[in-house]
Design an enzyme around this catalytic site. Structure first.
Site, PDB file in Angstrom:
ATOM      1  N   LYS A 132       6.438  -2.103   2.003  1.00 52.10           N
ATOM      2  CA  LYS A 132       5.279  -1.471   2.635  1.00 52.10           C
ATOM      3  C   LYS A 132       4.076  -2.387   2.450  1.00 52.10           C
ATOM      4  O   LYS A 132       3.209  -2.145   1.611  1.00 52.10           O
ATOM      5  CB  LYS A 132       5.051  -0.083   2.040  1.00 52.10           C
ATOM      6  CG  LYS A 132       4.205   0.819   2.937  1.00 52.10           C
ATOM      7  CD  LYS A 132       4.209   2.261   2.428  1.00 52.10           C
ATOM      8  CE  LYS A 132       3.298   3.142   3.251  1.00 52.10           C
ATOM      9  NZ  LYS A 132       3.651   3.228   4.678  1.00 52.10           N
TER      10      LYS A 132
ATOM     11  N   TYR B  37       0.829  -1.217   0.000  1.00 48.32           N
ATOM     12  CA  TYR B  37       0.000   0.000   0.000  1.00 48.32           C
ATOM     13  C   TYR B  37       0.857   1.259   0.000  1.00 48.32           C
ATOM     14  O   TYR B  37       2.075   1.192   0.206  1.00 48.32           O
ATOM     15  CB  TYR B  37      -0.947  -0.005   1.208  1.00 48.32           C
ATOM     16  CG  TYR B  37      -0.292   0.365   2.527  1.00 48.32           C
ATOM     17  CD1 TYR B  37       0.515  -0.536   3.210  1.00 48.32           C
ATOM     18  CD2 TYR B  37      -0.471   1.622   3.089  1.00 48.32           C
ATOM     19  CE1 TYR B  37       1.121  -0.204   4.409  1.00 48.32           C
ATOM     20  CE2 TYR B  37       0.128   1.973   4.291  1.00 48.32           C
ATOM     21  CZ  TYR B  37       0.915   1.046   4.948  1.00 48.32           C
ATOM     22  OH  TYR B  37       1.523   1.385   6.149  1.00 48.32           O
TER      23      TYR B  37
ATOM     24  N   GLU C 294      12.315   2.118  14.360  1.00 51.53           N
ATOM     25  CA  GLU C 294      11.439   3.188  13.850  1.00 51.53           C
ATOM     26  C   GLU C 294      10.124   3.179  14.621  1.00 51.53           C
ATOM     27  O   GLU C 294       9.920   2.320  15.491  1.00 51.53           O
ATOM     28  CB  GLU C 294      11.153   2.966  12.356  1.00 51.53           C
ATOM     29  CG  GLU C 294      10.446   1.659  12.043  1.00 51.53           C
ATOM     30  CD  GLU C 294      10.100   1.501  10.565  1.00 51.53           C
ATOM     31  OE1 GLU C 294      10.170   2.488   9.805  1.00 51.53           O
ATOM     32  OE2 GLU C 294       9.746   0.382  10.160  1.00 51.53           O
TER      33      GLU C 294
ATOM     34  N   LEU D 100      11.080   0.922   7.215  1.00 51.92           N
ATOM     35  CA  LEU D 100      10.558   1.399   5.929  1.00 51.92           C
ATOM     36  C   LEU D 100      11.365   2.626   5.505  1.00 51.92           C
ATOM     37  O   LEU D 100      11.671   3.486   6.336  1.00 51.92           O
ATOM     38  CB  LEU D 100       9.087   1.790   6.062  1.00 51.92           C
ATOM     39  CG  LEU D 100       8.449   2.243   4.730  1.00 51.92           C
ATOM     40  CD1 LEU D 100       8.204   1.037   3.812  1.00 51.92           C
ATOM     41  CD2 LEU D 100       7.159   3.000   4.963  1.00 51.92           C
TER      42      LEU D 100
HETATM   43  C1  LIG Z   1       6.408   1.515   9.490  1.00 47.51           C
HETATM   44  C2  LIG Z   1       6.519   2.878   8.867  1.00 47.51           C
HETATM   45  N1  LIG Z   1       7.712   3.509   8.880  1.00 47.51           N
HETATM   46  C3  LIG Z   1       7.874   4.736   8.341  1.00 47.51           C
HETATM   47  C4  LIG Z   1       6.815   5.399   7.743  1.00 47.51           C
HETATM   48  C5  LIG Z   1       7.053   6.769   7.136  1.00 47.51           C
HETATM   49  O1  LIG Z   1       7.050   6.637   5.749  1.00 47.51           O
HETATM   50  P1  LIG Z   1       6.599   7.839   4.812  1.00 47.51           P
HETATM   51  O2  LIG Z   1       7.478   9.028   5.202  1.00 47.51           O
HETATM   52  O3  LIG Z   1       6.842   7.355   3.430  1.00 47.51           O
HETATM   53  O4  LIG Z   1       5.160   8.088   5.128  1.00 47.51           O
HETATM   54  C6  LIG Z   1       5.542   4.783   7.686  1.00 47.51           C
HETATM   55  C7  LIG Z   1       4.400   5.536   7.048  1.00 47.51           C
HETATM   56  N2  LIG Z   1       3.210   4.868   6.876  1.00 47.51           N
HETATM   57  C8  LIG Z   1       2.060   5.523   6.312  1.00 47.51           C
HETATM   58  C9  LIG Z   1       2.094   7.011   6.319  1.00 47.51           C
HETATM   59  O5  LIG Z   1       0.959   7.437   7.083  1.00 47.51           O
HETATM   60  N3  LIG Z   1       0.267   6.340   7.512  1.00 47.51           N
HETATM   61  C10 LIG Z   1       0.868   5.193   7.116  1.00 47.51           C
HETATM   62  O6  LIG Z   1       0.536   4.047   7.362  1.00 47.51           O
HETATM   63  C11 LIG Z   1       5.395   3.499   8.249  1.00 47.51           C
HETATM   64  O7  LIG Z   1       4.200   2.875   8.220  1.00 47.51           O
END
Ligand SMILES: Cc1ncc(COP(=O)(O)O)c(CN[C@@H]2CONC2=O)c1O
Length: 282
Positions: A145, A31, A177, A201
């Protein structure tokens, strides 16, 4: 309100998936969440590149070109008249009789997308947020992701039950993270964050932050840092598409630094805002 199902934009209430869709039964899909400011998607190219990378990592061939998907998302934003919010998009391996092994080649992957209004989290950006620490119990391909978010949601739920915004995850002494964000410490003017490997991620927001650090001579170290370094940090912040650059002011009920957002964090917020203005013209 509308939604995308495969290559059609349809009424949101008509958007359904099969009960044997592998995304529904196995989390077998990937996603993206893309931010929309002033009716324009921010860093959409980078999100599409990661979407393709994640799908390829699990052997899903996206049946449409990225440009076509981007155009469909733009049409969806237009039809929903979305000015400030997000687009959620996912692709699964499709619907087939339940079997762990992949279905026959004629099963078509299923793409769905919809928009959601979402204001800028001004209070969090201004005052910072509270967080907890929790062991990172996820698998070893966090760079994908994927829809497999049980580890992430259990961590987020633990934070929520303690009135906190995010859970900072760690494997033993090493900080990885947040449950849905990347995490950074600042020590003596240097920004330190986990290198992009299989344990985290590779955040799109993180890439923007590293870019503006380089452009503004803010020293960066992309490396594993410890719980001890986290506890001794001058500043701590997190980043994600929906959180932008959010200061962390409490970790496990202990104040970070002075307990207020620090100068480097505030500078990065200003630089990030400039990036949004450059791309989306707000
Ligand atoms: C596990 C994880 N790490 C880091 C990030 C930050 O990545 P981005 O800077 O590309 O957003 C996300 C964002 N996940 C999305 C962003 O907002 N909600 C979510 O599930 C995430 O789910």
């Amino acid at each position: 309100k509308y939604a995308i199902v495969n290559d059609h934009i349809i009424n949101r209430e008509e958007a359904k998936v099969d009960i044997e869709d592998r995304g529904y039964q196995f989390g077998d899909g990937v996603y993206e969440v893309i931010r929309v400011y002033n009716g324009k998607m921010f860093t959409v190219k980078e999100h599409m590149e990661r979407f393709v990378r994640s799908a390829e990592s699990i052997g899903i061939k996206i049946p449409y070109a990225s440009e076509n998907i981007t155009k469909m998302l733009e049409d969806l934003i237009e039809k929903d008249n979305l000015k400030l919010g997000i687009v959620y998009m996912q692709i699964t391996r499709g619907a087939a009789p339940r079997n762990h092994a992949f279905p026959a080649g004629d099963v078509v992957p299923v793409i769905t997308a919809y928009t959601k209004e979402m204001p800028i989290p001004e209070a969090n950006l201004q005052s910072g947020v509270k967080t907890i620490l929790t062991e990172d119990i996820r698998w070893l391909r966090c760079d994908i992701k994927s829809l497999n978010l049980l580890g992430n949601i259990l961590a987020k739920q633990k934070a929520a039950e303690q009135g906190c915004y995010e859970a900072i995850q760690h494997r033993g002494q090493d900080v990885t993270e947040g449950s849905s964000s990347n995490v950074y410490i600042v020590k003596n003017g240097t920004v330190i964050t986990h290198e992009s490997n299989n344990l985290i991620l590779k955040g799109i927001t993180k890439d923007v932050i590293l870019k503006v650090c380089a452009e503004n001579e803010i020293p960066v170290e992309e490396r594993t840092f410890s719980l001890e370094e986290l506890a001794q940090a001058d500043e701590v912040f997190l980043s994600s598409t929906t959180s932008e650059v959010t200061p962390i002011v409490v970790i496990d009920e202990k104040k970070v630094g002075t307990g207020s957002p620090g100068p480097i964090t505030k500078k990065l917020q200003a630089l990030f805002k400039q990036e949004i203005e450059n791309q989306c013209g707000i």
